[in-house]
Design a protein around this motif. Structure first.
Motif, PDB file in Angstrom:
ATOM      1  N   ILE A   2      25.283 -39.247 -12.161  1.00  0.00           N
ATOM      2  CA  ILE A   2      26.966 -38.935 -11.096  1.00  0.00           C
ATOM      3  C   ILE A   2      26.932 -38.589  -9.995  1.00  0.00           C
ATOM      4  CG2 ILE A   2      28.242 -36.448 -11.273  1.00  0.00           C
ATOM      5  CD1 ILE A   2      27.341 -35.335 -14.328  1.00  0.00           C
ATOM      6  N   GLU A   3      27.773 -39.218  -9.157  1.00  0.00           N
ATOM      7  CA  GLU A   3      27.930 -39.094  -8.174  1.00  0.00           C
ATOM      8  C   GLU A   3      27.494 -37.781  -7.279  1.00  0.00           C
ATOM      9  OE1 GLU A   3      30.575 -39.800  -3.866  1.00  0.00           O
ATOM     10  OE2 GLU A   3      31.306 -40.309  -5.874  1.00  0.00           O
ATOM     11  N   THR A   4      26.321 -37.591  -6.498  1.00  0.00           N
ATOM     12  CA  THR A   4      25.738 -36.767  -5.748  1.00  0.00           C
ATOM     13  C   THR A   4      26.898 -35.865  -5.615  1.00  0.00           C
ATOM     14  OG1 THR A   4      23.760 -37.223  -5.575  1.00  0.00           O
ATOM     15  CG2 THR A   4      24.159 -35.370  -4.121  1.00  0.00           C
ATOM     16  N   SER A   5      27.566 -35.986  -4.629  1.00  0.00           N
ATOM     17  CA  SER A   5      28.645 -34.800  -4.383  1.00  0.00           C
ATOM     18  C   SER A   5      29.840 -34.340  -5.600  1.00  0.00           C
ATOM     19  CB  SER A   5      29.596 -35.656  -3.152  1.00  0.00           C
ATOM     20  OG  SER A   5      30.674 -36.431  -3.883  1.00  0.00           O
ATOM     21  N   THR A   6      29.898 -35.538  -6.339  1.00  0.00           N
ATOM     22  CA  THR A   6      30.486 -34.324  -7.208  1.00  0.00           C
ATOM     23  C   THR A   6      30.210 -34.052  -8.150  1.00  0.00           C
ATOM     24  OG1 THR A   6      31.715 -36.610  -7.666  1.00  0.00           O
ATOM     25  CG2 THR A   6      32.434 -35.065  -9.670  1.00  0.00           C
ATOM     26  N   LEU A   7      28.687 -33.648  -8.411  1.00  0.00           N
ATOM     27  CA  LEU A   7      27.906 -33.034  -9.072  1.00  0.00           C
ATOM     28  C   LEU A   7      27.759 -31.477  -8.243  1.00  0.00           C
ATOM     29  CD1 LEU A   7      25.848 -32.424 -11.416  1.00  0.00           C
ATOM     30  CD2 LEU A   7      24.257 -33.317 -10.236  1.00  0.00           C
ATOM     31  N   TYR A   8      27.570 -31.630  -7.069  1.00  0.00           N
ATOM     32  CA  TYR A   8      27.784 -30.471  -6.147  1.00  0.00           C
ATOM     33  C   TYR A   8      28.955 -29.709  -6.650  1.00  0.00           C
ATOM     34  CZ  TYR A   8      22.657 -32.082  -4.725  1.00  0.00           C
ATOM     35  OH  TYR A   8      21.752 -32.802  -4.693  1.00  0.00           O
ATOM     36  N   ASN A   9      29.928 -30.471  -6.649  1.00  0.00           N
ATOM     37  CA  ASN A   9      31.012 -29.679  -6.962  1.00  0.00           C
ATOM     38  C   ASN A   9      31.823 -29.041  -7.967  1.00  0.00           C
ATOM     39  OD1 ASN A   9      31.467 -29.838  -3.937  1.00  0.00           O
ATOM     40  ND2 ASN A   9      32.793 -31.995  -4.747  1.00  0.00           N
ATOM     41  N   THR A  10      30.894 -29.579  -9.296  1.00  0.00           N
ATOM     42  CA  THR A  10      31.132 -29.055 -10.287  1.00  0.00           C
ATOM     43  C   THR A  10      30.270 -27.992 -10.646  1.00  0.00           C
ATOM     44  OG1 THR A  10      31.549 -31.300 -10.843  1.00  0.00           O
ATOM     45  CG2 THR A  10      31.013 -29.991 -12.621  1.00  0.00           C
ATOM     46  N   LEU A  11      28.828 -28.168 -10.155  1.00  0.00           N
ATOM     47  CA  LEU A  11      27.917 -27.010  -9.928  1.00  0.00           C
ATOM     48  C   LEU A  11      28.231 -25.810  -9.184  1.00  0.00           C
ATOM     49  CD1 LEU A  11      24.593 -29.340 -10.567  1.00  0.00           C
ATOM     50  CD2 LEU A  11      25.527 -27.843 -11.829  1.00  0.00           C
ATOM     51  N   THR A  12      29.037 -25.554  -8.620  1.00  0.00           N
ATOM     52  CA  THR A  12      29.391 -25.135  -7.786  1.00  0.00           C
ATOM     53  C   THR A  12      30.252 -24.023  -7.837  1.00  0.00           C
ATOM     54  OG1 THR A  12      28.331 -25.518  -5.326  1.00  0.00           O
ATOM     55  CG2 THR A  12      30.629 -24.172  -5.086  1.00  0.00           C
ATOM     56  N   ASP A  13      31.747 -24.905  -8.379  1.00  0.00           N
ATOM     57  CA  ASP A  13      33.122 -24.496  -9.126  1.00  0.00           C
ATOM     58  C   ASP A  13      32.420 -23.486 -10.331  1.00  0.00           C
ATOM     59  OD1 ASP A  13      34.214 -25.293  -7.337  1.00  0.00           O
ATOM     60  OD2 ASP A  13      35.221 -27.587  -8.575  1.00  0.00           O
ATOM     61  N   GLN A  14      31.194 -24.230 -11.119  1.00  0.00           N
ATOM     62  CA  GLN A  14      30.646 -23.364 -12.127  1.00  0.00           C
ATOM     63  C   GLN A  14      30.402 -22.040 -12.242  1.00  0.00           C
ATOM     64  OE1 GLN A  14      28.330 -26.121 -14.965  1.00  0.00           O
ATOM     65  NE2 GLN A  14      26.905 -24.589 -15.143  1.00  0.00           N
ATOM     66  N   ILE A  15      29.138 -22.293 -10.561  1.00  0.00           N
ATOM     67  CA  ILE A  15      28.791 -20.354 -10.845  1.00  0.00           C
ATOM     68  C   ILE A  15      29.847 -19.809 -10.331  1.00  0.00           C
ATOM     69  CG2 ILE A  15      27.031 -19.442  -8.985  1.00  0.00           C
ATOM     70  CD1 ILE A  15      25.717 -22.263  -8.976  1.00  0.00           C
ATOM     71  N   VAL A  16      30.615 -20.042  -9.209  1.00  0.00           N
ATOM     72  CA  VAL A  16      31.566 -19.087  -8.925  1.00  0.00           C
ATOM     73  C   VAL A  16      32.677 -18.738 -10.178  1.00  0.00           C
ATOM     74  CG1 VAL A  16      33.403 -18.631  -7.764  1.00  0.00           C
ATOM     75  CG2 VAL A  16      32.203 -20.163  -6.736  1.00  0.00           C
ATOM     76  N   GLN A  17      32.232 -19.705 -10.900  1.00  0.00           N
ATOM     77  CA  GLN A  17      33.702 -19.205 -12.467  1.00  0.00           C
ATOM     78  C   GLN A  17      32.321 -18.031 -12.778  1.00  0.00           C
ATOM     79  OE1 GLN A  17      34.008 -22.401 -15.969  1.00  0.00           O
ATOM     80  NE2 GLN A  17      36.022 -21.231 -15.604  1.00  0.00           N
ATOM     81  N   ASN A  18      31.349 -18.265 -13.477  1.00  0.00           N
ATOM     82  CA  ASN A  18      30.377 -17.532 -13.671  1.00  0.00           C
ATOM     83  C   ASN A  18      30.309 -16.033 -13.108  1.00  0.00           C
ATOM     84  OD1 ASN A  18      29.596 -19.485 -16.037  1.00  0.00           O
ATOM     85  ND2 ASN A  18      27.532 -20.002 -14.520  1.00  0.00           N
ATOM     86  N   TRP A  19      30.074 -16.362 -11.773  1.00  0.00           N
ATOM     87  CA  TRP A  19      30.154 -14.720 -11.312  1.00  0.00           C
ATOM     88  C   TRP A  19      31.330 -13.820 -11.279  1.00  0.00           C
ATOM     89  CZ3 TRP A  19      26.179 -12.218  -7.791  1.00  0.00           C
ATOM     90  CH2 TRP A  19      27.593 -11.086  -6.986  1.00  0.00           C
ATOM     91  N   MET A  20      32.567 -14.854 -11.112  1.00  0.00           N
ATOM     92  CA  MET A  20      33.957 -14.699 -11.197  1.00  0.00           C
ATOM     93  C   MET A  20      33.957 -13.343 -13.211  1.00  0.00           C
ATOM     94  SD  MET A  20      35.329 -14.412  -8.570  1.00  0.00           S
ATOM     95  CE  MET A  20      35.537 -14.962  -6.856  1.00  0.00           C
ATOM     96  N   LEU A  21      33.456 -14.006 -13.730  1.00  0.00           N
ATOM     97  CA  LEU A  21      34.053 -14.087 -15.123  1.00  0.00           C
ATOM     98  C   LEU A  21      32.499 -12.591 -15.415  1.00  0.00           C
ATOM     99  CD1 LEU A  21      34.753 -16.909 -16.089  1.00  0.00           C
ATOM    100  CD2 LEU A  21      36.046 -14.857 -16.293  1.00  0.00           C
ATOM    101  N   ALA A  22      31.321 -12.564 -14.399  1.00  0.00           N
ATOM    102  CA  ALA A  22      30.220 -11.921 -15.100  1.00  0.00           C
ATOM    103  C   ALA A  22      31.271 -10.406 -15.731  1.00  0.00           C
ATOM    104  CB  ALA A  22      29.096 -12.637 -14.072  1.00  0.00           C
ATOM    105  N   PRO A  23      30.263  -9.680 -16.555  1.00  0.00           N
ATOM    106  CA  PRO A  23      30.508  -8.088 -16.952  1.00  0.00           C
ATOM    107  C   PRO A  23      30.166  -7.467 -15.690  1.00  0.00           C
ATOM    108  CG  PRO A  23      29.271  -9.147 -18.468  1.00  0.00           C
ATOM    109  CD  PRO A  23      29.401 -10.131 -17.412  1.00  0.00           C
ATOM    110  N   GLU A  24      30.772  -6.486 -14.980  1.00  0.00           N
ATOM    111  CA  GLU A  24      30.258  -5.110 -14.424  1.00  0.00           C
ATOM    112  C   GLU A  24      29.395  -4.159 -14.955  1.00  0.00           C
ATOM    113  OE1 GLU A  24      33.417  -4.673 -12.327  1.00  0.00           O
ATOM    114  OE2 GLU A  24      33.680  -6.574 -11.269  1.00  0.00           O
ATOM    115  N   ILE A  25      28.795  -4.579 -15.573  1.00  0.00           N
ATOM    116  CA  ILE A  25      28.440  -3.211 -16.586  1.00  0.00           C
ATOM    117  C   ILE A  25      26.414  -3.860 -17.391  1.00  0.00           C
ATOM    118  CG2 ILE A  25      29.699  -1.288 -16.461  1.00  0.00           C
ATOM    119  CD1 ILE A  25      29.930  -2.351 -19.942  1.00  0.00           C
ATOM    120  N   LEU A  26      25.559  -3.278 -17.122  1.00  0.00           N
ATOM    121  CA  LEU A  26      24.415  -3.968 -17.334  1.00  0.00           C
ATOM    122  C   LEU A  26      25.186  -3.485 -19.264  1.00  0.00           C
ATOM    123  CD1 LEU A  26      21.522  -2.659 -15.410  1.00  0.00           C
ATOM    124  CD2 LEU A  26      22.705  -5.099 -15.488  1.00  0.00           C
ATOM    125  N   PRO A  27      24.297  -4.604 -19.961  1.00  0.00           N
ATOM    126  CA  PRO A  27      23.856  -4.836 -21.690  1.00  0.00           C
ATOM    127  C   PRO A  27      23.512  -3.209 -22.068  1.00  0.00           C
ATOM    128  CG  PRO A  27      21.859  -6.301 -20.858  1.00  0.00           C
ATOM    129  CD  PRO A  27      22.794  -5.695 -19.308  1.00  0.00           C
TER     130      PRO A  27
END
Length: 409
Positions: A2-27
């Protein structure tokens, strides 16, 4: 691939999404420690502290005995396995750390202990990655040079006494040097950083290893973008702040990987990207108070002093779990590395909580303490008692500095 810039953008968006959806209470955590059990653990810790104090009072501490005692403490008191301890306290790890310190001071005898520690932390990340990738644990000239770049450039760019105009001028000239353009140096920071790039070029030919130099440009671009965090006139969103943080951390560890292996697969890029991003997020959590006082905007510091960090620490915890799942998926046989990271992430979260208790609610602190083998009040009291260990370490690296000075003279 995969083109590096495309891969990095995809991974950045994925981490941001994981952060936004992450629960705000511990298990729900099953393991709890009674006061009696905590006192037993604390007694073992005190015995170790007593040994450290005795060793620190000796003119010539017994290095082997100290390492053995430290290893035993990790094994019997903190439940580290033999395999984990072998990696942490191996002769290769110790020898590589020593080589880095000596060669760093050969390069610049004026480097402070703090700057040496700052660069050494990156070297320890590198040593772990060398082990993961099946490479020899060692401090090469290029790895030393890269690790030293960021006491110089990071501290320069974070210095509030230096104008953004001056920082941008340096960034432009340094970017040209990273791209292969040579020019005369006009400042101390240029002299040092350009010389470090020389060391990397001595080891890696630009034509044969173009991705190495692109990775250095990527981390430089991410660092330059982080200057925006010092500009309080910009109203950056949580997503903007997070993306700056992600790129700065991710590109840093990606560069580690390139300097270790020369080339990276998409799988290795993904692992290193997520690893670096998470390390930077942990760092920003720990530094929330300091960043707030210095006017540096991060996802954590911007909430202070108006909001507690309970929920955002929970998000950080879940993001770490997400990275560990990636590690387990991509490298299912690397259990030692996985377990060490899982433990270290937990300790960093604990340290962030203990060092910045004013940033968390008393209810949240009490809940977390129920799952700790030590009372928090005990840990805080004993932090000062760990100074002998720091003293022994400083004493050792001071010996290295004297060796360098003796050879120079």
């Amino acid at each position: 691939m995969i083109e590096t810039s495309t891969l990095y953008n995809t991974l950045t968006d994925q981490i941001v999404q994981n952060w936004m959806l992450a629960p705000e209470i511990l298990p729900s955590i099953k393991t709890k420690y009674s006061n009696f059990t905590k006192i037993l653990w604390e007694s073992k810790f005190d015995k170790f502290i007593h040994f450290l104090k005795k060793q620190s009072q000796l003119n010539h501490p017994d290095r082997k005995k100290l390492l053995n005692k430290l290893s035993q403490f990790f094994k019997y008191n903190l439940n580290y396995s033999e395999a984990q301890l072998h990696l942490l306290f191996s002769d290769d790890m110790i020898s590589a750390s020593k080589d880095f310190i000596i060669n760093a001071w050969k390069f610049d005898p004026d480097l402070s202990y703090e700057e040496i520690f700052q660069a050494l932390r990156n070297m320890w990340i590198i040593f772990g990655l060398q082990s993961l990738f099946g490479k020899k644990i060692e401090s090469t000239p290029s790895l030393m040079a890269y690790s030293l770049l960021y006491p110089y450039t990071d501290n320069f760019l974070d210095d509030l006494t230096i104008s953004n105009e001056e920082k941008n001028k340096f960034s432009e000239r340094f970017a040209l040097r990273l791209s292969g353009v040579r020019s005369s140096t006009s400042t101390y920071i240029e002299k040092q950083t350009f010389a470090l790039v020389d060391l990397i070029e001595d080891e890696f030919n630009r034509t044969e290893y173009p991705q190495i130099y692109q990775s250095l440009i990527d981390i430089h671009d991410a660092q330059t973008k982080s200057i925006d965090l010092l500009d309080n006139t910009q109203l950056l969103s949580e997503t903007d702040l997070l993306k700056i943080c992600i790129r700065k951390g991710a590109t840093s560890v990606i560069a580690d990987g390139y300097l270790i292996l020369g080339e990276l697969s998409d799988q290795q890029k993904q692992l290193l990207f997520e690893y670096g991003a998470y390390l930077q997020i942990l760092d920003d959590l720990q530094d929330a108070n300091e960043d707030y006082e210095m006017g540096v905007n991060t996802c954590f510091s911007r909430l202070l002093p108006h909001q507690k960090l309970d929920k955002i620490l929970c998000k950080t915890y879940y993001l770490g779990r997400s990275f560990l799942r990636t590690l387990q998926k991509l490298y299912p046989n690397e259990k030692i590395f996985y377990d060490l990271l899982r433990r270290s992430f937990g300790l960093i979260l604990l340290a962030s909580l203990l060092q910045n208790q004013q940033n968390f609610s008393s209810k949240f602190i009490q809940k977390m303490e129920n799952h700790s083998p030590f009372r928090y009040s005990f840990i805080i009291q004993r932090m000062e008692d760990l100074q002998p260990l720091k003293h022994l370490f400083l004493q050792k690296i001071e010996n290295y500095k004297q060796q360098v000075s003796a050879k120079v003279s």
